[in-house]
Design a protein around this motif. Structure first.
Motif, PDB file in Angstrom:
ATOM      1  N   SER A 212      63.071 -33.324 103.419  1.00 10.29           N
ATOM      2  CA  SER A 212      64.287 -33.138 102.598  1.00 10.29           C
ATOM      3  C   SER A 212      65.458 -32.671 103.439  1.00 10.29           C
ATOM      4  O   SER A 212      66.089 -31.633 103.166  1.00 10.29           O
ATOM      5  N   GLY A 213      65.778 -33.459 104.450  1.00 11.44           N
ATOM      6  CA  GLY A 213      66.827 -33.083 105.391  1.00 11.44           C
ATOM      7  C   GLY A 213      68.180 -32.802 104.771  1.00 11.44           C
ATOM      8  O   GLY A 213      68.938 -31.970 105.271  1.00 11.44           O
ATOM      9  N   ASP A 214      68.474 -33.477 103.668  1.00 12.60           N
ATOM     10  CA  ASP A 214      69.773 -33.248 103.025  1.00 12.60           C
ATOM     11  C   ASP A 214      69.862 -31.868 102.381  1.00 12.60           C
ATOM     12  O   ASP A 214      70.950 -31.414 102.015  1.00 12.60           O
TER      13      ASP A 214
ATOM     14  N   PHE B 181      70.957 -26.165 107.816  1.00 14.91           N
ATOM     15  CA  PHE B 181      71.846 -26.851 108.746  1.00 14.91           C
ATOM     16  C   PHE B 181      71.355 -28.297 108.852  1.00 14.91           C
ATOM     17  O   PHE B 181      70.416 -28.588 109.594  1.00 14.91           O
ATOM     18  N   SER B 182      71.995 -29.171 108.110  1.00 15.30           N
ATOM     19  CA  SER B 182      71.538 -30.554 108.014  1.00 15.30           C
ATOM     20  C   SER B 182      72.065 -31.385 109.186  1.00 15.30           C
ATOM     21  O   SER B 182      72.857 -30.904 110.004  1.00 15.30           O
TER      22      SER B 182
ATOM     23  N   VAL C  53      68.475 -29.719 118.180  1.00 13.03           N
ATOM     24  CA  VAL C  53      67.949 -30.758 119.079  1.00 13.03           C
ATOM     25  C   VAL C  53      68.514 -30.553 120.482  1.00 13.03           C
ATOM     26  O   VAL C  53      69.734 -30.503 120.668  1.00 13.03           O
ATOM     27  N   THR C  54      67.636 -30.433 121.464  1.00 13.22           N
ATOM     28  CA  THR C  54      68.054 -30.320 122.863  1.00 13.22           C
ATOM     29  C   THR C  54      67.590 -31.559 123.615  1.00 13.22           C
ATOM     30  O   THR C  54      66.409 -31.914 123.571  1.00 13.22           O
TER      31      THR C  54
ATOM     32  N   ASN D  33      65.112 -23.076 108.459  1.00  7.82           N
ATOM     33  CA  ASN D  33      66.100 -24.115 108.150  1.00  7.82           C
ATOM     34  C   ASN D  33      65.788 -24.839 106.840  1.00  7.82           C
ATOM     35  O   ASN D  33      66.314 -25.915 106.592  1.00  7.82           O
ATOM     36  N   ASN D  34      64.891 -24.261 106.030  1.00  6.81           N
ATOM     37  CA  ASN D  34      64.575 -24.802 104.699  1.00  6.81           C
ATOM     38  C   ASN D  34      63.978 -26.212 104.745  1.00  6.81           C
ATOM     39  O   ASN D  34      64.282 -27.063 103.905  1.00  6.81           O
ATOM     40  N   LEU D  35      63.096 -26.454 105.709  1.00  6.03           N
ATOM     41  CA  LEU D  35      62.363 -27.717 105.732  1.00  6.03           C
ATOM     42  C   LEU D  35      61.297 -27.677 104.641  1.00  6.03           C
ATOM     43  O   LEU D  35      60.518 -26.726 104.556  1.00  6.03           O
TER      44      LEU D  35
END
Length: 308
Positions: A46-48, A52-53, A66-67, A81-83
């Motif tokens: 649920s990425g949306d 921080f989307s 992402v690095t 991050n609420n994944l």
């Protein structure tokens, strides 16, 4: 032709800007398979709705957590991050990833077996989620792994025998799950281990592992399991022990703990009052009992939340 100092500065700035742009562009060009793996994770969790989307219309180097180095994803930090959802099998496509941190989210389902194909992985942090199933049997094949932190999930089954193959492990925390069986004897091979935490599982049996072989060990937490027989062998050989918790088990002998080295020892908890007093001389018995009750209550509350 004479170039003025002002023109030299302009040329220098221009060339420097080109360098920065080319470096940034190169690091944004990861493979389609890696982009797809990231996109799959976004869609399956649920990425949306993330805190921080990601804007999937932009390049991955601009995505939160992402690095990218040398055209590969080397780190993914999406903790807190609420994944919500499952980890996709395509995570295996992040072949150069060294840090995977998805801790403190609402992940469900099982940990994909494909995670053992991430050969460069050094840090795997999945604590404080709702993952279930078993820990992959080949988890020890991650030979570069330094930290494996899975506490407060719903993992079942036993600790894989292969764990002893992960000889670079420094931190192993499997606390507050539903693991059963004994500590595999292969743990004696983890000679770089500094912290071993197995608190609040269903582990049982007599501990056969000679913990004295883990010369770097400073934190040992085995509290609230069903271990029996004599307390762990070898602790008296460890000079760097700082934190020891053995309470809430069925140990019937503590003779081998009479001569622990106390130079670094800051906390010692067991079900043996005389040892607790010996190794915690400034702490009252009442305080020690209260501490144990608080930890036991917290563990019970955590298990209730996970089961419901």
């Amino acid at each position: 032709m004479i170039i003025s100092s002002r023109m030299k500065r302009i040329l220098f700035c221009f060339n420097f800007l080109l360098f920065i742009l080319s470096f940034s562009s190169a690091n944004a060009q990861i493979s389609k398979s890696e982009i797809q793996a990231l996109t799959d994770l976004y869609n399956s969790t649920s990425g949306d709705e993330w805190t921080f989307s990601w804007d999937l219309n932009t390049t991955p180097d601009s995505w939160h957590g992402v690095t990218i180095m040398n055209n590969h994803v080397v780190a993914l930090n999406l903790h807190k991050n609420n994944l919500q959802g499952t980890i996709p099998e395509s995570i295996k496509e992040l072949k150069e990833i060294e840090v995977l941190n998805l801790a403190f989210n609402k992940l469900t389902g099982e940990l994909p077996l494909e995670v053992v194909k991430l050969g460069e992985l050094k840090v795997l942090k999945l604590e404080m989620n709702r993952l279930k199933g078993t820990i992959p049997k080949l988890i020890g094949s991650l030979s570069n792994l330094q930290e494996l932190v899975l506490f407060n999930n719903m993992f079942e089954g036993s600790i894989p025998e292969s764990i002893g193959e992960a000889k670079n492990l420094e931190v192993l925390n499997l606390s507050s799950n539903f693991l059963k069986g004994n500590m595999p004897i292969t743990m004696e091979n983890l000679t770089k281990l500094k912290s071993l935490e197995l608190f609040g599982n269903k582990l049982n049996g007599t501990i056969e592992v000679d913990l004295g072989k883990l010369k770097q060990l400073s934190h040992l937490v085995l509290a609230y399991n069903n271990f029996e027989g004599a307390a762990p062998e070898g602790l008296e050989k460890l000079e760097g022990l700082e934190f020891v918790q053995l309470q809430g088990n069925k140990f019937n002998s503590y003779e081998n703990l009479q001569e622990l080295k106390m130079d670094a020892l800051a906390t010692f908890d067991s079900d043996n009052i005389s040892l607790n007093t010996k190794y915690n001389p400034t702490r009252s018995n009442a305080k020690g009992v209260k501490s144990r009750e608080t930890k036991e209550t917290r563990m019970a509350d955590t298990k209730f939340e996970k089961e419901n």
